[in-house]
Scaffold this active site. Sequence first.
Site, PDB file in Angstrom:
ATOM      1  N   LYS A 228      52.059  46.324  38.099  1.00 28.69           N
ATOM      2  CA  LYS A 228      52.002  46.839  36.701  1.00 28.69           C
ATOM      3  C   LYS A 228      52.175  48.243  36.632  1.00 28.69           C
ATOM      4  O   LYS A 228      51.056  48.934  37.183  1.00 28.69           O
ATOM      5  CB  LYS A 228      50.694  46.323  35.962  1.00 28.69           C
ATOM      6  CG  LYS A 228      50.470  47.081  34.460  1.00 28.69           C
ATOM      7  CD  LYS A 228      49.090  46.253  33.971  1.00 28.69           C
ATOM      8  CE  LYS A 228      48.829  47.149  32.616  1.00 28.69           C
ATOM      9  NZ  LYS A 228      47.611  46.741  31.882  1.00 28.69           N
ATOM     10  N   ASP A 233      48.428  53.948  28.897  1.00 28.17           N
ATOM     11  CA  ASP A 233      47.823  52.945  27.806  1.00 28.17           C
ATOM     12  C   ASP A 233      47.045  53.138  26.995  1.00 28.17           C
ATOM     13  O   ASP A 233      45.887  53.461  26.842  1.00 28.17           O
ATOM     14  CB  ASP A 233      47.355  51.608  28.515  1.00 28.17           C
ATOM     15  CG  ASP A 233      47.099  50.321  28.017  1.00 28.17           C
ATOM     16  OD1 ASP A 233      47.797  50.178  26.652  1.00 28.17           O
ATOM     17  OD2 ASP A 233      46.324  49.450  28.469  1.00 28.17           O
ATOM     18  N   LYS A 240      43.448  51.906  21.231  1.00 25.71           N
ATOM     19  CA  LYS A 240      42.197  52.058  22.184  1.00 25.71           C
ATOM     20  C   LYS A 240      41.330  53.325  21.550  1.00 25.71           C
ATOM     21  O   LYS A 240      41.807  54.128  20.925  1.00 25.71           O
ATOM     22  CB  LYS A 240      42.488  52.182  23.593  1.00 25.71           C
ATOM     23  CG  LYS A 240      43.037  51.326  24.372  1.00 25.71           C
ATOM     24  CD  LYS A 240      43.159  51.678  25.987  1.00 25.71           C
ATOM     25  CE  LYS A 240      43.473  50.519  26.763  1.00 25.71           C
ATOM     26  NZ  LYS A 240      42.695  49.482  26.721  1.00 25.71           N
ATOM     27  N   ASP A 251      46.757  53.171  34.500  1.00 28.98           N
ATOM     28  CA  ASP A 251      47.298  51.874  34.280  1.00 28.98           C
ATOM     29  C   ASP A 251      48.354  51.492  35.003  1.00 28.98           C
ATOM     30  O   ASP A 251      49.133  50.546  35.106  1.00 28.98           O
ATOM     31  CB  ASP A 251      47.300  51.584  32.771  1.00 28.98           C
ATOM     32  CG  ASP A 251      46.774  50.224  32.296  1.00 28.98           C
ATOM     33  OD1 ASP A 251      46.145  49.631  32.975  1.00 28.98           O
ATOM     34  OD2 ASP A 251      47.475  49.827  31.225  1.00 28.98           O
ATOM     35  N   ASP A 310      47.713  45.884  23.043  1.00 29.26           N
ATOM     36  CA  ASP A 310      46.889  46.405  24.052  1.00 29.26           C
ATOM     37  C   ASP A 310      46.880  45.320  25.199  1.00 29.26           C
ATOM     38  O   ASP A 310      46.494  45.714  26.362  1.00 29.26           O
ATOM     39  CB  ASP A 310      45.483  46.742  23.511  1.00 29.26           C
ATOM     40  CG  ASP A 310      44.620  47.802  24.417  1.00 29.26           C
ATOM     41  OD1 ASP A 310      45.513  48.068  25.409  1.00 29.26           O
ATOM     42  OD2 ASP A 310      43.597  47.738  24.323  1.00 29.26           O
ATOM     43  N   GLU A 312      49.216  44.695  26.765  1.00 35.47           N
ATOM     44  CA  GLU A 312      50.708  44.940  27.142  1.00 35.47           C
ATOM     45  C   GLU A 312      51.010  44.738  28.675  1.00 35.47           C
ATOM     46  O   GLU A 312      52.420  44.379  29.035  1.00 35.47           O
ATOM     47  CB  GLU A 312      51.141  46.314  26.909  1.00 35.47           C
ATOM     48  CG  GLU A 312      50.531  47.507  27.745  1.00 35.47           C
ATOM     49  CD  GLU A 312      49.146  47.483  28.346  1.00 35.47           C
ATOM     50  OE1 GLU A 312      48.385  47.105  27.361  1.00 35.47           O
ATOM     51  OE2 GLU A 312      48.828  47.764  29.404  1.00 35.47           O
ATOM     52  N   ARG A 314      50.293  42.160  30.732  1.00 32.08           N
ATOM     53  CA  ARG A 314      50.922  40.674  30.879  1.00 32.08           C
ATOM     54  C   ARG A 314      52.297  40.735  30.350  1.00 32.08           C
ATOM     55  O   ARG A 314      52.995  39.922  30.711  1.00 32.08           O
ATOM     56  CB  ARG A 314      49.721  39.630  30.271  1.00 32.08           C
ATOM     57  CG  ARG A 314      49.661  39.752  28.739  1.00 32.08           C
ATOM     58  CD  ARG A 314      48.389  39.206  28.421  1.00 32.08           C
ATOM     59  NE  ARG A 314      47.301  39.992  28.545  1.00 32.08           N
ATOM     60  CZ  ARG A 314      46.083  39.570  28.441  1.00 32.08           C
ATOM     61  NH1 ARG A 314      45.878  38.278  27.775  1.00 32.08           N
ATOM     62  NH2 ARG A 314      44.967  40.427  28.434  1.00 32.08           N
TER      63      ARG A 314
END
Length: 462
Positions: A228, A233, A240, A251, A310, A312, A314
């Site tokens: 990933k 993020d 967030k 992230d 959020d 994101e 996956r």
Amino acid sequence: MTDLLTTTGGKDAIPVHTVSGEGLANWLKTLSPAQATWVRENHFTAKKDEIIRLAGDKGEISAIILGLGKDHVSPDPWSLAALAKNLPEGKYCLAEQDEDNTLSALGWVLAQYDFNRYKTGRKSRKAVLVVKNKAQLQEISTLTRGINLVRDMVNIPTCDMGPEQLSQVMREMSDKYDAVFTETVGDDLLKRGFNAIHTVGRAAARAPRLLDMVWGRKEAPKVTLVGKGVCFDSGGLDLKSAAGMRLMKKDMGGAAHTLGLAQVIMESGLDVRLRLLIPAVENNISGNAFRPGDIITTYKGTTVEVDNTDAEGRLVLCDALALASEDDPDLILDYATLTGAARVAMGPAIVPFFTDGDDIARGLADHAGQVNDPLWRMPLYRPYMPDLDSPHADLNNTGSGPYGGAIMAALFLKHFVENPEKWVHFDVFAWNPKDQPGRPKGGEAMAFRAVYDYLKNRFEKK
Ligand code: BES
Ligand code: ZN
Ligand code: ZN
């Protein structure tokens, strides 16, 4: 090569003795009466990481004694770590050379990691350890450089570690090891059908990308790594909180793990056909940001409703995993800083992993134990799958309730993998929230040594 290890000059090195609480009384008997008195008078009891120095005839330091504490279990990668971090610059060797000390020597080196590239005028201090032979030095060196690459990439702030820089790291690695590097950038992602990657990354000033590297002999077993690479993020429109966003430069930790692991695999020459896929994006906001309620037609063809922007990770991973499955690898490993729920379940240090492959799971658990790199299998519990139903699309990108977040995310990923019994998903934190011996606060490689050990055992050239 790390400059913290050497195979030469053992004669002028200061010997380090390790003494367990239980072994103290016997060890004292091996000393001269004057030295034994010195140790007792200083109240040295061999507590964990307790240190005492012995003087030679001329008053020089002739040995360093390190306490291992009571109930010390071996192998322990961190037994020398606190010592290594605090010793003055110089050359040291281990007095007790009989057991396999590769892990503790690795800890010696890892403990001296210092992320100082943004500190003007700070230089690292070097305590050098004399190791047994070139092969040991090589092995520790390769692992250290892989792990420190992960740490560096995670620690470097997003301003200097965006999708383009991830691409640059992979490109340079490909050049160095004669791998083939390709990438799909910006709107070209749409032409190839990587709509989920594009959707998540399109609002950022820096274009989203899918990075792809292939290495090794064609006929070798296929191992594909997927990381990933969300370089920041923000949460997207479902933004967030300030506290939740604060660490989100990390992230791309999954991408960093797979790059580090790929480097170790190539450098040690495992007999695999390696592929590394990294969807590299920034989850940011602007007028063209994706929205809650949007529906994406993913690379696999499955439609996904965005319940929360959020979730994101996956989304970018589902396209990369579907692509990874196309050439039917013998093993797919993905690393992702995927859910906060994994941290709630396991705390920061234990990495949960998910797979339908029972043999792989057992193998990983074994190697995790052998090298002391904590992993724990979590279930891909099929009855939870209906919680990912969407009223209008094939899948929702989040579960319907607040429960089992790490499992829900893993079940979502599994949908995009052709052979889940040959796939492992690691939900990593990639971060040490506090300083511990050998594991400085900040970016960290996790489930890295265990996985490498597993791969080495399975794929080393015979
Ligand atoms: N990158 C985060 C997960 C994360 C958060 C990892 C904190 C480590 C520490 C991920 O993209 C995310 O935001 N996940 C959400 C999913 C939720 C919206 C279903 C989460 O875990 O809260
Ligand atoms: Zn997120
Ligand atoms: Zn994320």
